[in-house]
Design a protein around this motif. Structure first.
Motif, PDB file in Angstrom:
ATOM      1  N   PRO A   1       5.052 -35.738   7.315  1.00  0.00           N
ATOM      2  CA  PRO A   1       6.293 -36.086   8.017  1.00  0.00           C
ATOM      3  C   PRO A   1       7.505 -35.896   7.119  1.00  0.00           C
ATOM      4  O   PRO A   1       7.403 -36.005   5.899  1.00  0.00           O
ATOM      5  N   LEU A   2       8.650 -35.597   7.718  1.00  0.00           N
ATOM      6  CA  LEU A   2       9.879 -35.455   6.944  1.00  0.00           C
ATOM      7  C   LEU A   2      10.335 -36.802   6.403  1.00  0.00           C
ATOM      8  O   LEU A   2      10.808 -36.903   5.278  1.00  0.00           O
ATOM      9  N   LEU A   3      10.203 -37.841   7.231  1.00  0.00           N
ATOM     10  CA  LEU A   3      10.581 -39.199   6.832  1.00  0.00           C
ATOM     11  C   LEU A   3       9.524 -40.181   7.296  1.00  0.00           C
ATOM     12  O   LEU A   3       8.882 -39.992   8.335  1.00  0.00           O
ATOM     13  N   LYS A   4       9.354 -41.234   6.527  1.00  0.00           N
ATOM     14  CA  LYS A   4       8.521 -42.368   6.925  1.00  0.00           C
ATOM     15  C   LYS A   4       9.392 -43.624   6.915  1.00  0.00           C
ATOM     16  O   LYS A   4      10.004 -43.948   5.905  1.00  0.00           O
ATOM     17  N   TRP A   5       9.449 -44.309   8.048  1.00  0.00           N
ATOM     18  CA  TRP A   5      10.180 -45.566   8.167  1.00  0.00           C
ATOM     19  C   TRP A   5       9.173 -46.713   8.194  1.00  0.00           C
ATOM     20  O   TRP A   5       8.228 -46.684   8.989  1.00  0.00           O
ATOM     21  N   MET A   6       9.367 -47.720   7.363  1.00  0.00           N
ATOM     22  CA  MET A   6       8.574 -48.946   7.439  1.00  0.00           C
ATOM     23  C   MET A   6       9.512 -50.031   7.962  1.00  0.00           C
ATOM     24  O   MET A   6      10.482 -50.397   7.302  1.00  0.00           O
ATOM     25  N   VAL A   7       9.221 -50.513   9.167  1.00  0.00           N
ATOM     26  CA  VAL A   7      10.171 -51.390   9.863  1.00  0.00           C
ATOM     27  C   VAL A   7       9.495 -52.702  10.248  1.00  0.00           C
ATOM     28  O   VAL A   7       8.523 -52.719  11.013  1.00  0.00           O
ATOM     29  N   GLY A   8      10.024 -53.808   9.715  1.00  0.00           N
ATOM     30  CA  GLY A   8       9.587 -55.135  10.123  1.00  0.00           C
ATOM     31  C   GLY A   8       8.136 -55.423   9.804  1.00  0.00           C
ATOM     32  O   GLY A   8       7.510 -54.803   8.937  1.00  0.00           O
ATOM     33  N   GLU A   9       7.587 -56.401  10.513  1.00  0.00           N
ATOM     34  CA  GLU A   9       6.196 -56.823  10.323  1.00  0.00           C
ATOM     35  C   GLU A   9       5.455 -56.677  11.653  1.00  0.00           C
ATOM     36  O   GLU A   9       5.980 -57.016  12.700  1.00  0.00           O
ATOM     37  N   GLY A  10       4.235 -56.201  11.583  1.00  0.00           N
ATOM     38  CA  GLY A  10       3.463 -56.001  12.798  1.00  0.00           C
ATOM     39  C   GLY A  10       3.845 -54.708  13.493  1.00  0.00           C
ATOM     40  O   GLY A  10       4.594 -53.876  12.956  1.00  0.00           O
ATOM     41  N   SER A  11       3.346 -54.555  14.705  1.00  0.00           N
ATOM     42  CA  SER A  11       3.535 -53.311  15.454  1.00  0.00           C
ATOM     43  C   SER A  11       4.999 -53.033  15.755  1.00  0.00           C
ATOM     44  O   SER A  11       5.766 -53.950  16.060  1.00  0.00           O
ATOM     45  N   LEU A  12       5.382 -51.745  15.652  1.00  0.00           N
ATOM     46  CA  LEU A  12       6.686 -51.317  16.158  1.00  0.00           C
ATOM     47  C   LEU A  12       6.420 -50.876  17.608  1.00  0.00           C
ATOM     48  O   LEU A  12       5.807 -49.847  17.845  1.00  0.00           O
TER      49      LEU A  12
END
Length: 608
Positions: A217-228
């Motif tokens: 992937p060009l970018l990886k976002w890690m957002v919050g806790e648990g499922s997005l």
């Protein structure tokens, strides 16, 4: 279990009765039984343990005048049909394409509207095992499979969407809480990707893929806790709203990879999100059984809606019923009759509404009155319609706890390096830290910069420092943008169809969301867990009595199983339930011949 309990409490028969018609002030909406789409055998699907039924549409602009196409998943199956809507009965015997998958199930899908033609469409399909497939259901081809070996993410795909204005970029969210930006032209590689930290903030981090040659992937976002659980792009494609199982709505500037604002659910996870046609408001729904309206400009909750008796699974704005009316600048009085005469529900096409909403935001036009219509469906099998009116958006009598006056019509553009000057005056009693930190921000879908109060504002001195171009804080931002986003921009944003030529105004940024350390350690993601008890009663999550409570215009049981789809089209509303039935509801006066047939064949239909 929850539904049967409700039926017992509600007196049985009436509660369980499925509505086939309902009435709003614009007229009667009618279920067109001949326009029902499902699996060809029309047998209700046993939905135990399966992924939600989802629906997406595309128009291929063919010469016949019937260019609408529908795609939907039911269990392990994926169907692609000509969608005849309110015009003709559905012919389920002739799907254009049908696919049955083994070992995995389709979970979500999205058409690329830019590239669609009568001969070819690009359809992305996400799967329960984590893969993403690019197919052409017209040519019956499978062109590419992304994350095939599950080296990028092993968890279920929760949402997949093409990046607005792009023919090749798409974004994928997973139940791991991660999002990935892909380019269809690039491969995924044969080994697990290595990442380099691009930007880190409060409960989010963004990484670039570290490799000699460009790969996904060009970018990886890690957002919050648990499922997005879901994300949605703003109407202009510049901003991204994400809702997660940790109960947070997070809104990002997608191009700049920056956090714009956040909101916390009243309880539990947030499951769905959508934008108003002009990008000024975001509605989210989830496990608190509420719909929550959040102002993009003010970064705060402005209303909640209570009508559902279980989790809210989908929210959507009705672009065709949102009404905009010009009015005299200083006219604040008038009879109820005069006011009713000004309302025109359901008569504006979406592009007309869009243009009139943008006109409403311009400084050189007469003030206009707007009513936003949105809808929601839930696991309680009910459809709710809501109106968001001027008295909620701009209350004439300020609340004693929070005095807020927003003079939208006179808002002016602040200087390029300026902060809080301009036409929006906001004083918030329970947030004294907002002194002098209104930031200029572009509302999605509207080029007019409007001063923006930040809910996570800095103290006055820090805000002043942040607004100085040469300050240390600005340097962190500039360095991050120069080192990381420039690479990202050349890789990913070059092929956007729409380039934004207007001058970007410099904005203040809350440095609390920017880490000055560039390391791969994600301590911040684990250390900054938000205590729900501490957010209740703050701007992140106001108490119920601190914001207006909306009541639905209508709230009707329309299915036997939980509802999973709500889409507003020009002539109809489309809903779907977990049994695999996709229903078409004709708008008032739009049913035509099918509506007459429906009346003849469904004498038991209930008008409410």
């Amino acid at each position: 279990m929850q539904i049967s309990k409700m039926a017992a409490e509600g007196g049985g028969k009436e509660m369980n009765e499925i509505k086939t018609q309902f009435t709003t002030r614009e007229g009667v909406y009618k279920l067109l039984t001949h326009s029902e789409y499902s699996r060809p055998n029309r047998v209700p699907f046993n939905s135990q343990g399966s992924n939600p039924v989802k629906v997406c549409f595309v128009n291929v602009n063919d010469q016949s005048g019937n260019g609408d196409r529908i795609c939907f998943n039911v269990g392990r199956e994926l169907y692609f049909y000509i969608y005849k809507g309110v015009k003709k009965a559905a012919d389920l015997s002739k799907p254009i394409d049908k696919r049955i998958y083994k070992g995995t199930q389709p979970t979500c899908h999205d058409f690329n509207h830019l590239t669609a033609t009568a001969e070819s469409v690009s359809l992305l399909v996400g799967f329960s095992a984590g893969q993403v497939q690019l197919i052409d259901p017209i040519k019956k081809e499978t062109s590419k499979l992304f994350n095939e070996e599950r080296l990028i993410d092993k968890t279920r795909v929760t949402c997949v969407k093409w990046v607005p204005g792009s023919e090749s970029l798409f974004l994928v969210a997973h139940s791991s809480g991660n999002m990935y930006l892909y380019n269809v032209e690039h491969t995924c590689g044969t080994t697990a990707p290595h990442y380099q930290l691009l930007k880190q903030g409060e409960n989010y981090a963004v990484h670039t893929c570290k490799s000699k040659s460009t790969r996904n992937p060009l970018l990886k976002w890690m957002v919050g806790e648990g499922s997005l659980n879901e994300f949605a792009f703003s109407p202009d494609g510049k901003y991204l709203a994400c809702v997660s199982q940790d109960g947070f709505l997070r809104v990002f500037n997608f191009d700049a990879v920056e956090l714009h604002g956040t909101m916390k659910s009243y309880f539990g996870g947030l499951l769905c999100v959508c934008w108003s046609p002009d990008g000024k408001y975001i509605v989210a729904g989830g496990e608190d059984d509420l719909v929550t309206v959040w102002s993009f400009v003010d970064c705060r909750v402005i209303a909640r809606g209570h009508g559902h008796k279980s989790w809210v699974s989908v929210v959507a704005f009705d672009h065709y019923t949102t009404s905009v009316e010009e009015c005299d600048p200083m006219e604040f009085s008038g009879s109820d009759e005069d006011f009713q005469d000004q309302l025109h529900f359901g008569r504006d096409r979406a592009n007309s509404t869009q243009s009139r909403l943008s006109k409403r935001n311009s400084t050189d036009s007469r003030p206009v009155s707007v009513t936003y219509r949105f809808g929601s469906v839930g696991q309680d099998t009910q459809l709710c319609l809501w109106d968001l009116t001027e008295d909620i958006l701009f209350p004439h009598l300020p609340l004693s706890r929070t005095r807020t006056h927003t003079n939208v019509m006179n808002a002016t553009s602040p200087p390029a390096g300026g902060g809080g000057g301009g036409g929006t005056v906001i004083t918030t009693a329970n947030n004294p830290s907002t002194n002098g930190n209104n930031s200029g921000a572009n509302t999605p879908g509207n080029s007019l910069p409007i001063p923006l109060p930040r809910s996570n504002s800095l103290p006055h001195a820090a805000a002043a420092a942040a607004s100085t171009p040469n300050s240390k804080g600005g340097g962190v931002m500039d360095t991050a943008i120069a080192s990381g986003v420039s690479k990202f921009a050349t890789l990913s944003l070059h092929d956007r169809k729409e380039r934004h030529h207007e001058k970007d105004h410099k904005r203040n940024h809350s440095m609390g969301h920017i880490s000055s350390k560039s390391s791969d350690k994600l301590n911040m993601l684990t250390k900054t867990k938000t205590d729900p008890a501490k957010t209740l009663g703050t701007l992140l999550c106001p108490r119920m009595e601190d914001v207006p409570l909306l009541e639905p215009l209508i709230c009707k049981k329309i299915a036997h199983e939980r509802l999973t789809v709500l889409i507003f089209l020009e002539d109809c509303i489309v809903t779907a339930c977990q049994e695999g039935f996709i229903c078409t509801w004709a708008r008032p006066g739009k049913g035509g011949l099918l509506s007459s047939q429906n009346q003849a064949n469904s004498p038991s239909g209930t008008v409410v």
